[in-house]
Design a protein around this motif. Structure first.
Motif, short mmCIF file in Angstrom:
data_model
loop_
_atom_site.label_atom_id
_atom_site.label_comp_id
_atom_site.label_asym_id
_atom_site.label_seq_id
_atom_site.Cartn_x
_atom_site.Cartn_y
_atom_site.Cartn_z
N PHE A 50 0.82 -1.22 0.00
CA PHE A 50 0.00 0.00 0.00
C PHE A 50 0.85 1.27 0.00
N GLU A 51 2.07 1.16 0.53
CA GLU A 51 2.93 2.34 0.61
C GLU A 51 3.90 2.46 -0.55
N ALA A 52 3.94 1.43 -1.40
CA ALA A 52 4.90 1.43 -2.52
C ALA A 52 4.53 2.44 -3.59
N PRO A 53 5.52 3.08 -4.20
CA PRO A 53 5.25 3.98 -5.34
C PRO A 53 4.62 3.18 -6.48
N LEU A 54 3.76 3.82 -7.24
CA LEU A 54 3.09 3.13 -8.34
C LEU A 54 4.10 2.59 -9.35
N ALA A 55 5.21 3.29 -9.49
CA ALA A 55 6.23 2.83 -10.44
C ALA A 55 6.79 1.48 -10.03
N LYS A 56 6.90 1.24 -8.72
CA LYS A 56 7.41 -0.04 -8.25
C LYS A 56 6.38 -1.16 -8.46
N LEU A 57 5.11 -0.84 -8.18
CA LEU A 57 4.06 -1.84 -8.37
C LEU A 57 3.92 -2.23 -9.83
N GLN A 58 4.20 -1.30 -10.71
CA GLN A 58 4.05 -1.56 -12.15
C GLN A 58 5.05 -2.62 -12.64
N LYS A 59 6.11 -2.83 -11.88
CA LYS A 59 7.12 -3.82 -12.26
C LYS A 59 6.72 -5.24 -11.88
N VAL A 60 5.66 -5.35 -11.06
CA VAL A 60 5.21 -6.67 -10.63
C VAL A 60 4.49 -7.36 -11.79
N PRO A 61 4.87 -8.57 -12.16
CA PRO A 61 4.18 -9.28 -13.24
C PRO A 61 2.69 -9.40 -12.98
N GLY A 62 1.88 -9.05 -13.96
CA GLY A 62 0.43 -9.14 -13.82
C GLY A 62 -0.22 -7.84 -13.41
N VAL A 63 0.57 -6.82 -13.09
CA VAL A 63 0.03 -5.52 -12.71
C VAL A 63 0.16 -4.57 -13.90
N GLY A 64 -0.96 -4.36 -14.58
CA GLY A 64 -0.99 -3.45 -15.71
C GLY A 64 -1.55 -2.10 -15.31
N PRO A 65 -1.64 -1.16 -16.24
CA PRO A 65 -2.13 0.20 -15.95
C PRO A 65 -3.54 0.21 -15.34
N LYS A 66 -4.43 -0.66 -15.85
CA LYS A 66 -5.80 -0.69 -15.36
C LYS A 66 -5.85 -1.14 -13.90
N LEU A 67 -5.12 -2.20 -13.57
CA LEU A 67 -5.10 -2.69 -12.19
C LEU A 67 -4.40 -1.71 -11.28
N LEU A 68 -3.36 -1.10 -11.79
CA LEU A 68 -2.62 -0.11 -11.01
C LEU A 68 -3.54 1.04 -10.59
N GLN A 69 -4.37 1.50 -11.54
CA GLN A 69 -5.31 2.57 -11.25
C GLN A 69 -6.35 2.12 -10.23
N SER A 70 -6.78 0.85 -10.36
CA SER A 70 -7.77 0.31 -9.43
C SER A 70 -7.21 0.26 -8.00
N ILE A 71 -5.95 -0.17 -7.88
CA ILE A 71 -5.31 -0.22 -6.55
C ILE A 71 -5.23 1.18 -5.95
#
Length: 372
Positions: free
Chosen positions: A37-58
């Protein structure tokens, strides 16, 4: 007192679009649910399976999810519900081995979900006199082995197994398709209440979840996954019980079935399991003891020497690592051996085979290994 880490553990399981496998990936990449929850979005985007749509949802749902999780954690505290995230030492280790394991469990009770011996008992809701007699006999035969009995709290075989376990003094756990506060069917509440002090009630569903039909197959995978063997007492050919047996089989778990009268509809399923070699026939507790090698385990545990000395010259480095782990625990699942001994899983199979040839290790059902 509300624990902060519980809030984040509950919250990550409620994020829209984030399933169990992705939850594990996110926690693995970030280090903890709170770090996700505290991670920058740029870091989460590197996780396999996390695309722009899911990133926005999170991003959009993080605050609301955390507020809801805080309320659920408070409610869990009020109702004495334990929140078991998959990283908790109380989380069932056997469940961690299955590919579709839940990441969070809600548990009320005092049972050890990692007890040495856990058996699931399932069967028809339309139990016959024969089925009731056999179910009670099986539980009574299991009494000397200090077994935990797991079932689904349903009518028929389930509740007979729970009731027999309570009478025998064995811990028994009911896996529910509802939220942790809802006992279904309600008529079984008197047994459920007793199980809280002699076992417990377990579910993956959050507060407010109704026991709708689609949730029962998911419930069944937990029943199959958290035990060493699933015993089918009576079952029709088309039933949820056979689904549970198929799930257990797919998990490489042992399945046993009680042979029944060939003219009885509720014996068609069990007889079919035996005939199709999907289950071993249960005729006495000795069948189960031999199938799971409990006799060998007890023999090893009763040895007077708590330490076994090995000549290092007879084993290579990786073999010694595995032996050192088994000296402490006597028995381990292959996956646990890999990380405890720090031997890659790709190499471990050949190491264990070598130890078997040398007569110091024996393979057990379910990818478990015991020191001889």
């Amino acid at each position: 007192m509300v624990e902060e880490h519980n809030i984040y553990e509950v919250a990550i399981t409620r994020l829209p679009g984030v399933g169990a496998q992705l939850t594990r990936l996110l926690v693995s990449y970030c280090g903890s649910p709170k770090a996700v929850f505290e991670a920058p979005l740029a870091k989460l985007q590197k996780v396999p399976g996390v695309g722009p749509k899911l990133l926005q949802s999170i991003k959009d749902n993080a605050r609301t999810t955390l507020l809801q999780a805080e309320e659920w954690v408070k409610r869990a505290e009020e109702l004495e519900v334990q929140l078991l995230f998959y990283t908790s030492p109380k989380f069932p280790d056997r469940l961690k081995q299955i590919p579709d394991a839940p990441t969070l469990l809600y548990f009320r009770g005092n049972a050890n979900l990692n007890q040495r011996r856990i058996i699931s008992m399932v069967g028809t809701r339309q139990i016959t006199t024969y089925g009731q007699t056999v179910t009670e006999r099986i539980v009574e035969e299991l009494k000397p082995y200090n077994v935990t009995i797991v079932s689904g709290l349903a009518y028929g075989v389930d509740i007979v197994a729970h009731r027999a376990a309570l009478q025998a003094g064995l811990p028994t756990v009911g896996v529910m398709a509802s939220g942790p506060e809802t006992v279904y069917p309600a008529v079984h509440r008197k047994y459920a209440d007793r199980m809280l002090t002699q076992g417990g009630l377990l579910t993956e569903n959050p507060f407010g979840t109704r026991p709708d039909a689609p949730r029962f197959p998911a419930r069944n995978r937990i029943i199959a996954g958290m035990s060493d063997c699933t015993i089918v007492v009576e079952a029709a050919m088309k039933s949820g019980t056979l689904i549970t047996a198929d799930i257990a089989h797919s998990y490489d778990k042992e399945v046993m079935a009680v042979p029944g009268n060939i003219t009885s509809p509720v014996s068609e399923g069990t007889n079919h399991l035996i005939k199709s070699l999907k289950a071993v026939a249960y005729t006495s507790v000795q069948d189960l003891v031999e199938l799971l090698n409990w006799d060998l385990q007890d023999e090893a545990a009763s040895r007077k020497s708590s330490k076994i000395s090995f000549d290092p010259a007879e084993f290579n480095k990786d073999e010694l690592k595995v032996l050192q782990v088994l000296q402490q625990t006597r028995e381990e699942h292959m996956d646990n051996l890999s990380w405890k001994a720090q031997v890659p899983i790709s190499l471990l199979a050949s190491v264990l085979l070598g130890l078997e040839f040398k007569g110091v290790v024996k393979a057990l059902p379910g990818k478990r290994f015991i020191l001889l």
